[in-house]
Design an enzyme around this catalytic site. Sequence first.
Site, PDB file in Angstrom:
ATOM      1  N   PHE A  10       0.850  -1.199   0.000  1.00 27.76           N
ATOM      2  CA  PHE A  10       0.000   0.000   0.000  1.00 27.76           C
ATOM      3  C   PHE A  10       0.883   1.246   0.000  1.00 27.76           C
ATOM      4  O   PHE A  10       0.700   2.164   0.775  1.00 27.76           O
ATOM      5  CB  PHE A  10      -0.939  -0.025   1.215  1.00 27.76           C
ATOM      6  CG  PHE A  10      -2.178   0.810   1.028  1.00 27.76           C
ATOM      7  CD1 PHE A  10      -3.158   0.445   0.116  1.00 27.76           C
ATOM      8  CD2 PHE A  10      -2.362   1.968   1.769  1.00 27.76           C
ATOM      9  CE1 PHE A  10      -4.303   1.215  -0.054  1.00 27.76           C
ATOM     10  CE2 PHE A  10      -3.505   2.757   1.617  1.00 27.76           C
ATOM     11  CZ  PHE A  10      -4.475   2.371   0.696  1.00 27.76           C
ATOM     12  N   GLU A 127       0.916  -4.925 -17.374  1.00 22.40           N
ATOM     13  CA  GLU A 127       0.928  -3.694 -18.175  1.00 22.40           C
ATOM     14  C   GLU A 127       1.710  -2.578 -17.495  1.00 22.40           C
ATOM     15  O   GLU A 127       2.438  -1.816 -18.136  1.00 22.40           O
ATOM     16  CB  GLU A 127      -0.514  -3.234 -18.420  1.00 22.40           C
ATOM     17  CG  GLU A 127      -0.647  -2.048 -19.332  1.00 22.40           C
ATOM     18  CD  GLU A 127      -0.123  -2.338 -20.722  1.00 22.40           C
ATOM     19  OE1 GLU A 127      -0.761  -3.101 -21.450  1.00 22.40           O
ATOM     20  OE2 GLU A 127       0.945  -1.802 -21.093  1.00 22.40           O
ATOM     21  N   VAL A 130       5.977  -1.625 -17.587  1.00 24.86           N
ATOM     22  CA  VAL A 130       6.712  -0.812 -18.572  1.00 24.86           C
ATOM     23  C   VAL A 130       5.852   0.379 -18.973  1.00 24.86           C
ATOM     24  O   VAL A 130       4.692   0.219 -19.352  1.00 24.86           O
ATOM     25  CB  VAL A 130       7.042  -1.619 -19.851  1.00 24.86           C
ATOM     26  CG1 VAL A 130       7.838  -0.756 -20.829  1.00 24.86           C
ATOM     27  CG2 VAL A 130       7.797  -2.898 -19.530  1.00 24.86           C
ATOM     28  N   GLY A 132       4.464   2.915 -17.362  1.00 24.25           N
ATOM     29  CA  GLY A 132       3.404   3.499 -16.526  1.00 24.25           C
ATOM     30  C   GLY A 132       2.030   3.384 -17.165  1.00 24.25           C
ATOM     31  O   GLY A 132       1.517   2.287 -17.371  1.00 24.25           O
ATOM     32  N   ILE A 134       1.114   4.014 -20.175  1.00 25.91           N
ATOM     33  CA  ILE A 134       1.059   3.735 -21.622  1.00 25.91           C
ATOM     34  C   ILE A 134       0.668   2.267 -21.837  1.00 25.91           C
ATOM     35  O   ILE A 134       1.326   1.377 -21.308  1.00 25.91           O
ATOM     36  CB  ILE A 134       2.424   3.990 -22.291  1.00 25.91           C
ATOM     37  CG1 ILE A 134       2.960   5.372 -21.940  1.00 25.91           C
ATOM     38  CG2 ILE A 134       2.328   3.816 -23.788  1.00 25.91           C
ATOM     39  CD1 ILE A 134       4.401   5.600 -22.392  1.00 25.91           C
ATOM     40  N   GLU A 188      14.994   8.969  -7.103  1.00 27.56           N
ATOM     41  CA  GLU A 188      15.116   8.412  -5.758  1.00 27.56           C
ATOM     42  C   GLU A 188      16.348   9.013  -5.067  1.00 27.56           C
ATOM     43  O   GLU A 188      17.265   9.498  -5.736  1.00 27.56           O
ATOM     44  CB  GLU A 188      15.332   6.898  -5.838  1.00 27.56           C
ATOM     45  CG  GLU A 188      14.294   6.151  -6.637  1.00 27.56           C
ATOM     46  CD  GLU A 188      13.036   5.862  -5.834  1.00 27.56           C
ATOM     47  OE1 GLU A 188      13.066   6.014  -4.606  1.00 27.56           O
ATOM     48  OE2 GLU A 188      12.025   5.516  -6.454  1.00 27.56           O
ATOM     49  N   ASP A 199      16.814   0.079 -14.549  1.00 30.27           N
ATOM     50  CA  ASP A 199      15.359   0.126 -14.698  1.00 30.27           C
ATOM     51  C   ASP A 199      14.970   0.008 -16.179  1.00 30.27           C
ATOM     52  O   ASP A 199      14.099  -0.788 -16.554  1.00 30.27           O
ATOM     53  CB  ASP A 199      14.853   1.452 -14.101  1.00 30.27           C
ATOM     54  CG  ASP A 199      13.372   1.664 -14.273  1.00 30.27           C
ATOM     55  OD1 ASP A 199      12.603   1.142 -13.451  1.00 30.27           O
ATOM     56  OD2 ASP A 199      12.979   2.345 -15.233  1.00 30.27           O
ATOM     57  N   LYS A 203      12.961  -3.105 -18.337  1.00 32.27           N
ATOM     58  CA  LYS A 203      11.779  -2.835 -19.171  1.00 32.27           C
ATOM     59  C   LYS A 203      12.021  -3.273 -20.618  1.00 32.27           C
ATOM     60  O   LYS A 203      11.139  -3.836 -21.267  1.00 32.27           O
ATOM     61  CB  LYS A 203      11.436  -1.342 -19.106  1.00 32.27           C
ATOM     62  CG  LYS A 203      10.915  -0.918 -17.732  1.00 32.27           C
ATOM     63  CD  LYS A 203      10.894   0.587 -17.573  1.00 32.27           C
ATOM     64  CE  LYS A 203      10.287   1.014 -16.250  1.00 32.27           C
ATOM     65  NZ  LYS A 203      10.479   2.444 -15.953  1.00 32.27           N
TER      66      LYS A 203
END
Length: 410
Positions: A10, A127, A130, A132, A134, A188, A199, A203
């Site tokens: 969460f 989904e 990769v 966000g 899109i 970050e 990252d 992807k």
Amino acid sequence: MTVRIGLLGFGTIGSSVYALIEKEHDAILEATGVDLRVGKILEIDLSKAGVAAPAELFTSDFESIMADPQIGIVVELIGGIDWAFRYVEESLRRGKNVVTANKQLLANKGAALFQLAKDEGRQIRFEASVGGAIPVIKVMRESMIAADLHTVYGIVNGTTNYILTAMYRGEGDYLDTLARAQQLGYAEADPTADVAGHDAAAKMAILASIAYHSRVTMADVAREGIEKITAGDVQYAKDLGYVIKLIGAARLIDGRVNVRVHPTLVPAAHPLASINGSYNAVYLRGHAIDEIMLTGPGAGGIPTASAVVSDIVSIASTKTAGFLQNCSCYKVLDFLPDDEVVSTFFIRVRVEDRAGVLARIASAFGEHDVSIESMLQKNRGTTPSWCSSPTPREREASSRLSTRSPACRW
Ligand code: HSE
């Protein structure tokens, strides 16, 4: 049909998924027949209980989600590999379908998990892993099935795109712009995963596996980050007509797959060159499609949650008419009259070369409350033509003048 989900985690995305399900519950029900409910939320930090979701939904006991026969879909949003792998594996074994946004999990352990899902007759949808918001996974898996893809270029990391865009705009060197990205929450505190390309590599491994129907893992992706790019590099590239982007490239060359992530000089006229800030884009080339580009917000709670929720509804829809309903037109909306639409316009005016003409044009626009954003004057002809009928090209080019009540209606 009521569908209950078990939400694992969460944090930013998990709480956004909860909020979006609450907000869109009725619309999803009307459009697909799916009555979507959050059954339980697994969260070790129980101080979150009752703040953005009812306290009774929270648990720190994963087994209570497994044992709940009403929960058919587990949504993994805790990130990392070890615990996520255990939870996803156990969920599949216990008959649950899985939705995850975890690119590292899939790029490292995807083969085992997809095999298990197949053996168990369950689905894993991903989904949100990769791009966000899109919908690139669905488009590549479904709409591109006959496209015969051979090239996938991606700007799939928003943090690095934000930094490179700021450097291109002359807002500082790498460390300055990274610090600003951290202040604004784009990067970050430890930015390594983003700036070193890990990252993006994860992807691209996922996208390449889908594009070429052949497993690509993190270890198969050559990777270089943006840490060594200087403001000077960016400026020289700009002078030569290029924009430096962190590009993920997955290509099929003579039947062999090559996947790389590295800083790349993109010609300024290429569609990827215009993807700025934290936005992502995936550019596809295939023998049947020529080229297609998908772009949008690549991260963030609610954008990523929209991809997660669409996966949940896709799974639920396999048991109902769902998205296959003939029409999801469950509303009757009024139409907005054309003359009430506020828009920007490009207007070309041919006039005689006489003193004061430009001033009269500007004052005519001003009298009609039309604000001029920019104006270009070229000495190309003398025939006056006030708001003449547009060519199709002119009709398309409605992008320069900001108006509240357009002076010239085309
Ligand atoms: N950290 C990622 C990015 C978003 O900057 O694009 C999550 O995948």
